[in-house]
Design an enzyme around this catalytic site. Structure first.
Site, PDB file in Angstrom:
ATOM      1  N   ASP A  16       0.818  -1.216   0.000  1.00 44.51           N
ATOM      2  CA  ASP A  16       0.000   0.000   0.000  1.00 44.51           C
ATOM      3  C   ASP A  16       0.853   1.268   0.000  1.00 44.51           C
ATOM      4  O   ASP A  16       2.064   1.222   0.212  1.00 44.51           O
ATOM      5  CB  ASP A  16      -0.918  -0.024   1.231  1.00 44.51           C
ATOM      6  CG  ASP A  16      -1.995   1.059   1.165  1.00 44.51           C
ATOM      7  OD1 ASP A  16      -2.306   1.528   0.053  1.00 44.51           O
ATOM      8  OD2 ASP A  16      -2.524   1.444   2.230  1.00 44.51           O
ATOM      9  N   GLU A  68       2.237   4.927  -4.341  1.00 45.51           N
ATOM     10  CA  GLU A  68       2.233   5.807  -5.532  1.00 45.51           C
ATOM     11  C   GLU A  68       3.562   6.548  -5.651  1.00 45.51           C
ATOM     12  O   GLU A  68       3.951   6.809  -6.792  1.00 45.51           O
ATOM     13  CB  GLU A  68       1.064   6.795  -5.445  1.00 45.51           C
ATOM     14  CG  GLU A  68      -0.304   6.133  -5.508  1.00 45.51           C
ATOM     15  CD  GLU A  68      -0.661   5.319  -4.272  1.00 45.51           C
ATOM     16  OE1 GLU A  68      -0.204   5.677  -3.179  1.00 45.51           O
ATOM     17  OE2 GLU A  68      -1.380   4.323  -4.410  1.00 45.51           O
ATOM     18  N   ASP A 102      -9.308   3.197  -2.300  1.00 52.01           N
ATOM     19  CA  ASP A 102     -10.257   3.710  -1.308  1.00 52.01           C
ATOM     20  C   ASP A 102     -11.560   4.227  -1.920  1.00 52.01           C
ATOM     21  O   ASP A 102     -11.789   5.434  -2.022  1.00 52.01           O
ATOM     22  CB  ASP A 102      -9.595   4.822  -0.488  1.00 52.01           C
ATOM     23  CG  ASP A 102      -8.382   4.320   0.264  1.00 52.01           C
ATOM     24  OD1 ASP A 102      -8.185   3.092   0.320  1.00 52.01           O
ATOM     25  OD2 ASP A 102      -7.624   5.156   0.786  1.00 52.01           O
TER      26      ASP A 102
HETATM   27  C1  GLC Z   1      -4.932   3.392   2.703  1.00 52.73           C
HETATM   28  C2  GLC Z   1      -5.382   2.109   2.022  1.00 52.73           C
HETATM   29  C3  GLC Z   1      -6.448   1.453   2.871  1.00 52.73           C
HETATM   30  C4  GLC Z   1      -5.926   1.196   4.279  1.00 52.73           C
HETATM   31  C5  GLC Z   1      -5.430   2.496   4.894  1.00 52.73           C
HETATM   32  C6  GLC Z   1      -4.741   2.283   6.239  1.00 52.73           C
HETATM   33  O1  GLC Z   1      -5.953   4.322   2.709  1.00 52.73           O
HETATM   34  O2  GLC Z   1      -5.822   2.338   0.727  1.00 52.73           O
HETATM   35  O3  GLC Z   1      -6.869   0.242   2.271  1.00 52.73           O
HETATM   36  O4  GLC Z   1      -6.923   0.653   5.069  1.00 52.73           O
HETATM   37  O5  GLC Z   1      -4.495   3.129   4.035  1.00 52.73           O
HETATM   38  O6  GLC Z   1      -3.637   1.443   6.090  1.00 52.73           O
END
Ligand code: GLC
Length: 667
Positions: free
Chosen positions: A325, A328, A438
């Site tokens: 995650d 980007e 998200d």
């Molecule tokens: C980002 C991710 C999401 C996750 C959050 C906390 O927003 O896209 O899926 O729950 O971070 O880690």
């Protein structure tokens, strides 16, 4: 002999992005005309013009031309009529007004129903796809730098062009078989006991489940490759305890490495120069969930190997899947820009603010996160070549996932490891899947999910899915149920929600029985889903297709974007509007409607081609079986490993015996 041809055109001096694996393709010679336009002929007679001066590629689009592709973006399946930027963005508002989401999938298919061609632009920086936005009849692709490889795909139909892209960029990632099960996630699960309670919630109701996801709170202070010892006193034992219940724990890994003395990942990264640096040679300081972080330089193969090997900390504890995650990379702020903002605020503080001054002041705060200028402040050592980040921005998530994928190949040879990422670029599809980030608990985002799936499949991202039930804001029981009626057909099937939103585990709702029936139906369908997925992966095809790829000359089918084909046998037409108990469905050919209330309680109805209003109560899943095809079903079990892939029942429609090829393996 393949059904497609690929032509390559090299413009300027492109970097090798690693997207292409096909060897021996040589760039064709081409010359500019008197106006500086390099023209490339296409199936339409009309040429593509590459203009080095205005830094754009343009193409006159015939009236009935459809434009497909771009993978994970906003808006419908036919991309015509909007402008899209390939510029990987941490964008939590997936609205129509937006131009970028988390991915850069620079592949287009131009199709008029009779002729088609495809193009892939292998360029790691920002690309502006103006698909009839400025001028409804013009496709214009704009660049900041004219350094890229352009690949043109020629073939008779869109599926061949998709195959061509895969031939060029490699086979799609295949996850373990258990990753086709159902998964529960939520940002906010903190302790082993909370995760046990989730497992218990499902087990008590007998709802099948294969995965529970661990969001950032499992870590010690959001440090990658650590596990909080108070919340998880004996982590390997806990991983095993869950596995004994048939559940895989799937932890998150974030891109940024917390700056903290004594933290091995930080210290090793600093010592070995594995972090991205600023012009002055110091490591960039940004802030994300852990507070201040450095970004690993995934473009440097040594840093990639080092970071990739870190996953071993968790695989050694029994973990077999991850989600990558914030890659980007997302930047909440950089130290440098924050200083600039404070300086400007001080400057404004003692002035009399008029209304424009007020907007200027307020705007300053809005520039703090993911600021384009911040992406110009740091550099990569791209194996010996120093490149400014913004020039290769769209590769970052790809290379993070590549780090993991290459490490799994080294360290976990005998196993498939689950891996999917938020940011991506074509090429990453060899190493992992994606989730679509998200989204919100909005009805319109169910439709967005339907649109994104075929587009992702075109660009090679077969293992994909959305946060079912919606990530941001509060879900409702009916929305979650309708969403499941889509996600139960997507390879990645995960219920995930944000901290602070309404809890959306299935056992929290009133009609738990219907949820159970739907999850059981998913499991009953897994032999079909897995089989169709594997055939798509191994034959460079698509698991989810738009109707137009199959019924190419049928105008109605081409315009129908809220129904999709799942594998070869079925079409789905989900209800995605609040308080609706039915919808219009267009059948391009005669089909058999299967109305499932559960895997063993369903009606069959043969329907002629054409328009139908189909009732669909909240607890009913509609499946349309195509003529000449078969749908296999198994008896559901509590997890994928317990499913019987041999003893299947079959529903057929005008199908000869043997008209379905089942694929199965050990997973
Ligand atoms: C980002 C991710 C999401 C996750 C959050 C906390 O927003 O896209 O899926 O729950 O971070 O880690």
């Amino acid at each position: 002999m393949e059904d497609y041809q690929i032509r390559k055109f090299t413009i300027g001096k492109p970097l090798n992005t690693g997207a292409v694996v096909m060897e021996g393709l040589v760039s064709e010679d081409f010359k500019a005309d008197e106006k500086g336009c390099f023209s490339i002929n296409t199936a339409f007679g009309e040429s593509l013009c590459i203009d080095l001066t205005s830094k754009e590629i343009s193409f006159n689009m015939p009236e009935d031309l459809y434009v497909y592709g771009l993978g994970e973006t906003i808006r419908g399946i036919n991309k015509r009529g909007w402008q899209y930027f390939s510029n990987n963005s941490d964008e939590p508002h997936h609205e129509e007004a937006k131009r970028s989401l988390y991915a850069a999938h620079n592949f287009l298919i131009l199709d008029d129903g009779k002729k088609c061609f495809g193009l892939f632009i292998d360029h790691p920086g920002k690309v502006d796809f103006d698909i009839g936005y400025t001028d409804p009849d013009l496709l214009t692709i704009r660049f900041e730098d004219m350094d890229f490889d352009l690949y043109i795909f020629d073939g008779k139909e869109p599926a061949e062009l998709v195959k061509g892209l895969r031939g060029l960029t490699g086979r799609s990632y295949i996850p373990p078989k258990w990753a086709f099960g159902y998964g529960q996630s939520r940002w906010g699960y903190k302790t082993a006991d909370e995760l046990r309670a989730v497992a218990k919630g499902y087990k008590e109701l007998g709802i099948p489940i294969d995965m529970i996801y661990m969001d950032i709170d499992y870590m010690q202070d959001f440090k990658d490759f650590t596990v909080n010892p108070e919340r998880f006193p004996d982590f390997p034992a806990f991983v095993q305890e869950m596995k004994d219940q048939g559940i895989h724990l799937v932890p998150i890994i974030d891109a940024g490495v917390k700056m903290e003395e004594g933290y091995d990942v930080y210290e090793e990264g600093v010592k070995n120069d594995f972090f991205c640096k600023k012009e002055d040679g110091t490591n960039l300081v940004a802030a994300v969930w852990p507070g201040k972080v450095h970004f690993p330089d995934f473009l440097n193969s040594k840093a990639r190997e080092w970071f990739g090997d870190k996953y071993k900390v968790l695989t050694d504890a029994g973990i077999e899947g991850f989600w990558n995650d914030m890659n980007e990379p997302a930047i909440f702020y950089t130290e440098d820009h924050l200083k600039e903002v404070f300086a400007e605020i001080k400057n404004l503080e003692n002035k009399e603010l008029d209304i424009w001054g007020f907007f200027q002041f307020r705007g300053l705060i809005e520039t703090i996160a993911n600021n384009p200028e911040d992406y110009k402040r740091f550099y990569h050592d791209f194996d010996g070549v120093k490149v400014r980040h913004d020039k290769v921005h769209n590769l970052y998530g790809f290379y993070m996932t590549r780090a993991a994928g290459e490490a799994f190949e080294r360290n976990n040879k005998d196993k498939r490891i689950l891996m999917f990422s938020r940011a991506s670029y074509i090429g990453m599809h060899r190493y992992g899947g994606v989730w679509t980030g998200d989204n919100m608990s909005w009805w319109s985002h169910i439709l967005l999910n339907i649109w994104q799936m075929p587009s992702l499949n075109m660009t090679g991202f077969l293992y994909s899915g959305a946060d079912t039930g919606g990530f941001g804001c509060d879900t409702t029981e009916d929305l979650l149920m309708r969403w499941i009626q889509v996600s139960m057909f997507t390879p990645l099937f995960r219920n995930h929600s944000a901290l602070g939103t309404r809890e959306q585990e299935l056992y929290r709702f009133k009609d738990m029985n219907s949820f159970k029936n739907m999850i059981e139906l998913r499991y009953a369908l897994i032999p079909y889903i897995y089989s169709e997925f594997m055939k798509a992966a191994l034959n460079d095809g698509m698991y989810i297709k738009p109707l137009s790829f199959e019924y190419r000359t049928d105008k109605r089918a081409r315009e129908t974007e809220d129904q999709i084909l799942v594998g070869d046998s079925i079409m789905i037409a989900p209800v995605y509007q609040q308080n609706k108990t039915g919808r219009y469905v267009y059948l391009p050919e005669d089909m058999k409607l299967l109305r499932f209330r559960s895997y063993n309680d369903f009606d069959e109805e043969e329907l002629p081609a054409g328009d139908h209003y189909i009732n669909a109560n909240l607890n009913e899943v509609l499946v349309f079986l195509r003529p000449g095809h078969i749908l296999p079903l198994t008896t559901p079990a509590q997890n994928v490993a317990a499913l019987n892939f041999r003893d299947l029942s079959y529903i057929g429609y005008k199908a000869a015996p043997g008209s379905f090829t089942l694929y199965t393996d050990e997973g």
